[in-house]
Write an enzyme that holds these catalytic residues in place. Structure first.
Site, mmCIF file in Angstrom:
data_model
loop_
_atom_site.group_PDB
_atom_site.id
_atom_site.type_symbol
_atom_site.label_atom_id
_atom_site.label_comp_id
_atom_site.label_asym_id
_atom_site.label_seq_id
_atom_site.Cartn_x
_atom_site.Cartn_y
_atom_site.Cartn_z
ATOM 1 N N ALA A 61 1.086 -1.171 -0.025
ATOM 2 C CA ALA A 61 0.095 -0.068 -0.107
ATOM 3 C C ALA A 61 0.904 1.168 -0.054
ATOM 4 O O ALA A 61 0.932 2.287 0.784
ATOM 5 C CB ALA A 61 -0.884 -0.177 1.133
ATOM 6 N N HIS A 114 7.017 5.732 1.509
ATOM 7 C CA HIS A 114 7.735 4.597 1.083
ATOM 8 C C HIS A 114 8.794 4.961 -0.147
ATOM 9 O O HIS A 114 9.934 4.390 -0.220
ATOM 10 C CB HIS A 114 6.828 3.527 0.573
ATOM 11 C CG HIS A 114 5.920 2.858 1.574
ATOM 12 N ND1 HIS A 114 4.510 2.993 1.473
ATOM 13 C CD2 HIS A 114 6.173 2.264 2.991
ATOM 14 C CE1 HIS A 114 4.039 2.694 2.580
ATOM 15 N NE2 HIS A 114 4.850 2.093 3.458
ATOM 16 N N LYS A 160 9.091 7.713 10.832
ATOM 17 C CA LYS A 160 7.678 7.724 11.205
ATOM 18 C C LYS A 160 7.479 6.722 12.157
ATOM 19 O O LYS A 160 6.528 7.010 13.056
ATOM 20 C CB LYS A 160 6.793 7.347 9.853
ATOM 21 C CG LYS A 160 5.636 6.856 9.913
ATOM 22 C CD LYS A 160 4.665 7.888 10.359
ATOM 23 C CE LYS A 160 3.054 7.452 10.271
ATOM 24 N NZ LYS A 160 2.891 6.064 10.873
ATOM 25 N N GLN A 165 10.139 1.574 16.161
ATOM 26 C CA GLN A 165 10.565 0.381 15.544
ATOM 27 C C GLN A 165 12.092 0.568 14.701
ATOM 28 O O GLN A 165 12.749 -0.315 14.555
ATOM 29 C CB GLN A 165 9.519 0.291 14.290
ATOM 30 C CG GLN A 165 10.070 -0.369 13.027
ATOM 31 C CD GLN A 165 8.882 -0.814 12.126
ATOM 32 O OE1 GLN A 165 7.829 -1.513 12.229
ATOM 33 N NE2 GLN A 165 9.044 -0.129 10.853
ATOM 34 N N VAL A 202 7.744 11.699 5.752
ATOM 35 C CA VAL A 202 7.121 12.484 4.765
ATOM 36 C C VAL A 202 5.627 12.635 5.342
ATOM 37 O O VAL A 202 4.923 11.884 5.753
ATOM 38 C CB VAL A 202 7.226 11.486 3.381
ATOM 39 C CG1 VAL A 202 6.325 12.708 2.106
ATOM 40 C CG2 VAL A 202 8.432 11.224 3.077
ATOM 41 N N SER A 210 -0.120 4.366 5.415
ATOM 42 C CA SER A 210 -1.272 3.096 4.517
ATOM 43 C C SER A 210 -2.554 3.314 5.268
ATOM 44 O O SER A 210 -3.370 3.277 4.809
ATOM 45 C CB SER A 210 -0.511 2.022 4.338
ATOM 46 O OG SER A 210 0.926 1.940 4.228
HETATM 47 P P1 AMP Z 1 4.744 0.268 6.451
HETATM 48 O O1 AMP Z 1 4.599 -0.311 5.321
HETATM 49 O O2 AMP Z 1 4.088 1.097 7.004
HETATM 50 O O3 AMP Z 1 5.251 -1.067 7.385
HETATM 51 O O4 AMP Z 1 6.184 0.885 6.404
HETATM 52 C C1 AMP Z 1 7.500 0.463 5.833
HETATM 53 C C2 AMP Z 1 8.371 1.589 6.065
HETATM 54 O O5 AMP Z 1 8.028 2.732 5.385
HETATM 55 C C3 AMP Z 1 9.005 1.619 7.326
HETATM 56 O O6 AMP Z 1 10.499 1.875 7.416
HETATM 57 C C4 AMP Z 1 8.135 2.904 8.067
HETATM 58 O O7 AMP Z 1 8.578 3.718 8.718
HETATM 59 C C5 AMP Z 1 8.254 3.855 6.369
HETATM 60 N N1 AMP Z 1 7.223 4.764 6.280
HETATM 61 C C6 AMP Z 1 6.065 4.794 6.519
HETATM 62 N N2 AMP Z 1 5.297 5.817 6.618
HETATM 63 C C7 AMP Z 1 6.472 6.619 6.348
HETATM 64 C C8 AMP Z 1 6.416 8.128 6.036
HETATM 65 N N3 AMP Z 1 5.260 8.900 6.118
HETATM 66 N N4 AMP Z 1 7.770 8.808 5.630
HETATM 67 C C9 AMP Z 1 8.631 8.091 5.837
HETATM 68 N N5 AMP Z 1 8.671 6.580 5.941
HETATM 69 C C10 AMP Z 1 7.807 6.174 6.112
#
Ligand code: AMP
Length: 280
Positions: free
Chosen positions: A36, A41, A153, A157, A180, A190
């Protein structure tokens, strides 16, 4: 025409691809995601491109990090669009393993992270970081990547994963990516697509409250007082706060005077749980 990312869907195939890359002397970057994909990302993918010769983006909605009552089954899955977006960024591989290949019958190993994993998210999602560290350790070992990019973000984690890689002697460098945001301050997620239009209008209160708390701390307020004010502001806007805390920016322990401070928040807006954080 540019090629899209090569789709790889088993650990064995990923290993074979990585072996070939290594033989050619390539430096490899990994960007773990649950798909998503959004601009947050994609910013990590661009950062990865700048740091390595080959970029692997993993897309895996990891069942072990969801509790039974959480949104695993309704988590957005948009693979075709994700692959299109990755093509636009020049990602080399999309690694999309099946749950049955990641956790085959008989799978019995757990990781129990401590240190930065204690408190905050763990108070509300007790199995979350065990699931995250397990899948991330597997992705690190399967990919043999030199570097992995994780977004700030998910600040706790980022710290937990960095600690885990160091503690388990996994030879990978963890690089943080800046959060972002939408123009109104809401951190891209997402899960934002779960929000109704009314909720979406209210959601930026989290980043606004954290920003105000950061300003107050820089102007001399005690971190706990500033966090308390941010908690009140978010609650007043109608959210149900899980936590709003000021922590040591590296260890995430409760801070003492002079510590570098990170403000971290998690709150429910209707049925959607939002998290965010900012430096003070
Ligand atoms: P997720 O798919 O939500 O598990 O996130 C995958 C990666 O994208 C993780 O390292 C998150 O920290 C990063 N991520 C999610 N949202 C953002 C954002 N708004 N800005 C920067 N990185 C993000």
């Amino acid at each position: 025409m540019t090629e899209g990312p090569k789709l790889v869907d088993t650990p064995a195939d990923l290993r074979a691809e990585v072996r070939a890359l290594r033989a050619g002397g390539s430096r490899i970057a990994l960007v773990p995601t649950m798909g998503a994909l959004h601009e947050g990302h994609l910013a990590l993918v661009r950062q990865a491109k700048a740091l390595a010769d080959a970029v692997i983006v993993s897309i895996f909605v990891n069942p072990t990090q969801f509790a039974p009552n959480e949104d695993f089954s309704r988590y957005p899955r948009t693979l075709e669009r994700d692959l299109d977006l990755l093509k636009g960024e020049g990602a080399n591989f999309a690694y999309v393993p099946a749950a049955s290949d990641m956790y085959p019958a008989g799978f019995s190993t757990r990781i129990v992270p401590a240190g930065p994993a204690e408190g905050l998210e763990s108070d509300f999602r007790p199995h979350f970081f065990s699931g995250v560290t397990l899948v991330v350790a597997k992705l690190f070992l399967q990919s043999g990547a030199d570097v992995a990019i994780f977004g700030e973000k998910d600040y706790q984690q980022l710290k937990v994963v960095t600690r885990m890689a160091r503690d388990l002697d996994i030879p990978i460098e963890i690089v943080p990516g800046t959060t972002v945001r939408e123009a109104d301050g809401l951190a891209l997620s997402s899960r934002n697509r779960y929000l109704t239009p009314e909720e979406r209008a209210v959601a930026p209160v989290i980043s606004r409250a954290l920003r105000a708390a950061g300003d107050a701390i820089r102007a001399g307020s005690a971190p706990q007082d500033a966090a308390g004010q941010a908690r009140a502001m978010i609650t007043e806007a109608g959210l149900k706060v899980d936590y709003v805390e000021a922590r040591h920016a590296e260890t995430l322990a409760p801070p003492i005077a002079g510590d570098p401070i990170r403000l971290l928040a998690a709150a429910w807006l209707g049925k959607t749980r939002l998290i965010d954080n900012l430096p003070a």
